[in-house]
Enzyme design. Structure first.
Site, short mmCIF file in Angstrom:
data_model
loop_
_atom_site.label_atom_id
_atom_site.label_comp_id
_atom_site.label_asym_id
_atom_site.label_seq_id
_atom_site.Cartn_x
_atom_site.Cartn_y
_atom_site.Cartn_z
CG ASP A 21 -1.32 1.87 1.58
OD1 ASP A 21 -2.01 1.98 0.47
OD2 ASP A 21 -2.60 1.89 2.84
CG ASN A 23 -2.51 5.67 -1.01
OD1 ASN A 23 -2.88 4.08 -0.49
ND2 ASN A 23 -3.82 6.23 -2.33
CG ASP A 25 -5.88 3.42 0.40
OD1 ASP A 25 -5.10 2.60 1.09
OD2 ASP A 25 -6.54 3.30 -0.77
CG ASP A 29 -1.71 1.39 -3.75
OD1 ASP A 29 -0.20 1.15 -4.00
OD2 ASP A 29 -1.44 2.03 -3.21
CG ASP A 98 -7.05 -12.90 -13.01
OD1 ASP A 98 -7.27 -13.75 -14.25
OD2 ASP A 98 -6.45 -12.95 -12.93
CG ASP A 203 -11.51 -16.28 -12.80
OD1 ASP A 203 -10.80 -16.28 -12.09
OD2 ASP A 203 -12.74 -16.16 -12.70
CG ASP A 331 -8.46 -18.59 -6.39
OD1 ASP A 331 -9.91 -17.89 -5.44
OD2 ASP A 331 -9.24 -18.77 -7.43
O1 TEU Z 1 -11.75 -18.67 -9.33
C1 TEU Z 1 -12.75 -19.61 -10.13
C2 TEU Z 1 -13.46 -20.35 -9.75
O2 TEU Z 1 -12.10 -21.38 -7.99
C3 TEU Z 1 -13.45 -21.85 -9.38
O3 TEU Z 1 -13.14 -22.00 -11.16
C4 TEU Z 1 -13.29 -23.26 -8.83
O4 TEU Z 1 -13.59 -24.42 -10.30
C5 TEU Z 1 -14.06 -23.32 -7.65
O5 TEU Z 1 -13.46 -22.22 -7.11
C6 TEU Z 1 -13.84 -24.74 -6.60
O6 TEU Z 1 -14.89 -25.21 -7.03
C7 TEU Z 1 -11.39 -17.83 -10.11
C8 TEU Z 1 -11.08 -16.47 -9.15
O7 TEU Z 1 -9.71 -16.64 -9.19
C9 TEU Z 1 -11.80 -16.62 -7.76
O8 TEU Z 1 -11.08 -15.80 -7.02
C10 TEU Z 1 -12.79 -16.18 -8.30
O9 TEU Z 1 -13.61 -15.35 -6.98
C11 TEU Z 1 -13.49 -16.33 -9.63
O10 TEU Z 1 -12.91 -17.00 -10.27
C12 TEU Z 1 -14.96 -16.04 -9.84
O11 TEU Z 1 -13.88 -14.63 -10.58
CA CA Z 2 -4.04 1.91 -0.93
#
Ligand code: TEU
Ligand code: CA
Length: 560
Positions: A21, A23, A25, A29, A98, A203, A331
């Site tokens: 970060d 700034n 907040d 960033d 992404d 994604d 994730d």
């Molecule tokens: O994740 C996708 C994702 O996690 C699913 O495809 C996955 O199959 C499932 O969670 C498992 O059961 C991506 C991003 O990495 C994640 O951070 C996002 O929340 C999600 O897509 C939605 O955009």
């Molecule tokens: Ca910031």
């Protein structure tokens, strides 16, 4: 095998919100990231994968995009982003963005237009269906459960129809059957590539093509609301290959760029159809077979299963395409807390996991903080959780009477929130991440585990990662060498060789806290070799088979 930069690259994932970060907040960033590029350069990585930095109301931390061609206010401006790109390229670091096009935000102008009327020219950018009636009660078009709990359909009063959202209700799914939508996305991709980016992480693209006719899911409902979760039904539907092929020939093939597609439910048997170069689709896939293994497999079967998954993927992709290697990301929980021992052998096991990821066939992806051995967070209550997925799930479970204590016990070790706590830079307050109050708490172990301490300590995970990355650059066998597993039956030892044109590496890893011996095959028992790398630090050692707790040893073999 064809040699290309993205096969040789070590990719570093930056979750901007939690990186640095600038700034005060409390939110990481782009200027913060720029201020730490020299650190990444020192580490030696080649590519940065930026988690989404686009305009977003942040229902799902940037994965709900309201403008694909602008930058999230909290992260900075387009000028900041352009500076980031220039500063990266100046240092010889590439950037991949992404690409989140299974869905947009419900605040995207396309969706705002789409929901206005059934006649809207944007109507078919999304997936709208009338509901069905059961005993005089209005019900969603089918029984699908969203990946983030509850019905995957949301009713919209204005036109009396439902829209599909496989993730949160603020993430309506885009309709890839619409030629105009496809065109928009392709133009947007070209726009970023023309700006100079080096590729995309895509994604949840296994979900882009929905099953024809939107049939009900079979199987048991997850909750009392009756909705059924069937990711297999939502995934890899006919038409998906056509989308990738079109994306590739229309856009990607015109640039020297890389793609990695996040696709749960991908089996090795499906993989080569996506990644074989002659198919003109993708470069590599993030499959979920390894990262979902610890949660769903008994501990004593973990390593054998890991080996067999890797073996299947190797046979399916080697010489036919390319693979990726990772144990954690934004994730997932922290790899050292799941696959290693974040207590007694934190440093040793973090190094061992790094050794594995950098010496297996496929491109290694480092998730921020992994290179200093960051661990899971000691969450104590749901009040500390920001993540929409876990919060939605808790709401369902709480309504069904589960206690918070029980819910936490089931989920805390595995929640993706563990991977999202801020980067630990130094021993000052909040780990030096922010001068304000961080959006998510910094792990209290920051005083011990932080970048500054790691840089000062020659034996740190950080210095070991540096060495791994530089070895990968000077030893093409680590990238292009073929792979042979030597220990298919072992529960705790993983040993394999990599061979390329007369050069052989022998990698031996003890995935346990007890000393163990490796049983090498007869052909290798008398082999001579010298130690290239060890997480216990010694230099000149002949090939040995006794491994200390969490020991990782890489030998360069000498041909007799
Ligand atoms: O994740 C996708 C994702 O996690 C699913 O495809 C996955 O199959 C499932 O969670 C498992 O059961 C991506 C991003 O990495 C994640 O951070 C996002 O929340 C999600 O897509 C939605 O955009
Ligand atoms: Ca910031």
């Amino acid at each position: 095998m064809e040699r290309v930069w993205w096969k040789e690259a070590v990719i570093y994932q930056v979750y901007v919100r939690s990186f640095m970060d600038s700034n005060g907040d409390g939110v990481g960033d782009i200027p913060g990231l720029i201020s730490r590029l020299d650190y990444l350069k020192e580490l030696g990585i080649d590519v940065i994968w930026l988690n989404p930095v686009y305009k977003s109301p942040n229902d799902d931390n940037g994965y709900d995009i309201s403008d694909y061609r602008d930058i999230m206010d909290e992260f900075g401006t387009m000028a900041d982003w352009e500076k980031l790109l220039a500063e990266c390229h100046h240092r010889g670091i590439k950037i991949i963005m992404d690409l989140v096009v299974n869905h947009s935000s419900d605040e995207h102008s396309w969706f705002l237009e789409s929901r206005k009327s059934k006649e809207s020219p944007y109507r078919d950018y999304y997936i709208w269906r009338p509901g069905r009636e059961e005993n005089g009660v209005r019900r969603p078009p089918n029984n699908w459960e969203s990946l983030f709990s509850g019905s995957a359909w949301e009713y919209d009063e204005r036109c009396g129809e439902y829209y599909l959202h496989l993730f949160s209700r603020k993430q309506p799914d885009l309709n890839w059957d619409s030629p105009r939508l496809r065109e928009e996305i392709f133009e947007m991709m070209a726009w970023w590539l023309d700006k100079g980016i080096d590729g995309f992480r895509m994604d949840a693209v296994h979900l882009m093509q929905k099953p024809a006719g939107f049939p009900d899911a079979a199987g048991k409902p997850t909750h009392r609301d009756g909705y059924v979760y069937d990711e297999k039904l939502y995934s890899h539907n006919p038409g998906l290959h056509r989308i990738f092929h079109e994306m590739n020939t229309r856009v990607l093939s015109k640039y020297d760029c890389m793609t990695v597609a996040e696709m749960n439910m991908t089996t090795p048997e499906m993989a080569s159809d996506y990644v074989a170069p002659e198919r003109e689709e993708l470069n590599m896939i993030f499959h979920f077979e390894i990262c979902s293994l610890p949660r769903y497999t008994k501990e004593r079967k973990r390593i054998r299963t890991l080996n067999s998954i890797q073996d299947r993927w190797y046979r399916a992709t080697w010489g036919k395409g390319w693979n990726s290697q990772f144990f954690n990301n934004h994730d997932l929980p922290r790899q050292v807390s799941v696959w290693g021992d974040d207590d007694r052998f934190r440093v040793e096991s973090a190094k061992l996991l790094g050794t594995y990821l950098h010496t297996m066939p496929g491109s290694p992806y480092i998730y921020q903080g992994e290179e200093i051995g960051m661990t899971n967070y000691p969450f104590k209550s749901m009040g500390e959780i920001n993540d929409v997925a876990l919060k939605n799930q808790w709401a369902k479970c709480a309504a069904e009477g589960e206690s918070e204590e029980h819910f936490l016990k089931r989920n805390l070790k595995w929640t993706r929130e563990n991977g999202r706590t801020p980067m630990q830079w130094d021993a000052t307050e909040n780990g030096g991440f922010t001068s304000g109050s961080p959006w998510l708490k910094v792990n209290p172990n920051y005083k011990e585990i932080n970048v500054q301490a790691a840089r000062r300590d020659e034996n740190s995970v950080f210095h070991y990662y540096k060495r791994l990355i530089s070895l990968r650059k000077s030893h093409p066998v680590m990238v292009y060498g073929d792979y042979r597993l030597l220990t298919p039956r072992s529960r705790k030892i993983v040993a394999y060789t990599r061979n390329l044109e007369g050069t052989s590496l022998l990698v031996m890893l003890n995935f346990s806290g007890t000393p163990l011996s490796v049983r090498l095959p007869r052909s290798l028992r008398k082999t001579q070799g010298s130690l290239l790398l060890s997480n216990y630090g010694e230099e000149n050692s002949p090939v040995k088979t006794r491994l200390r707790p969490w020991e990782a040893a890489v030998f360069m073999l000498v041909k007799n």
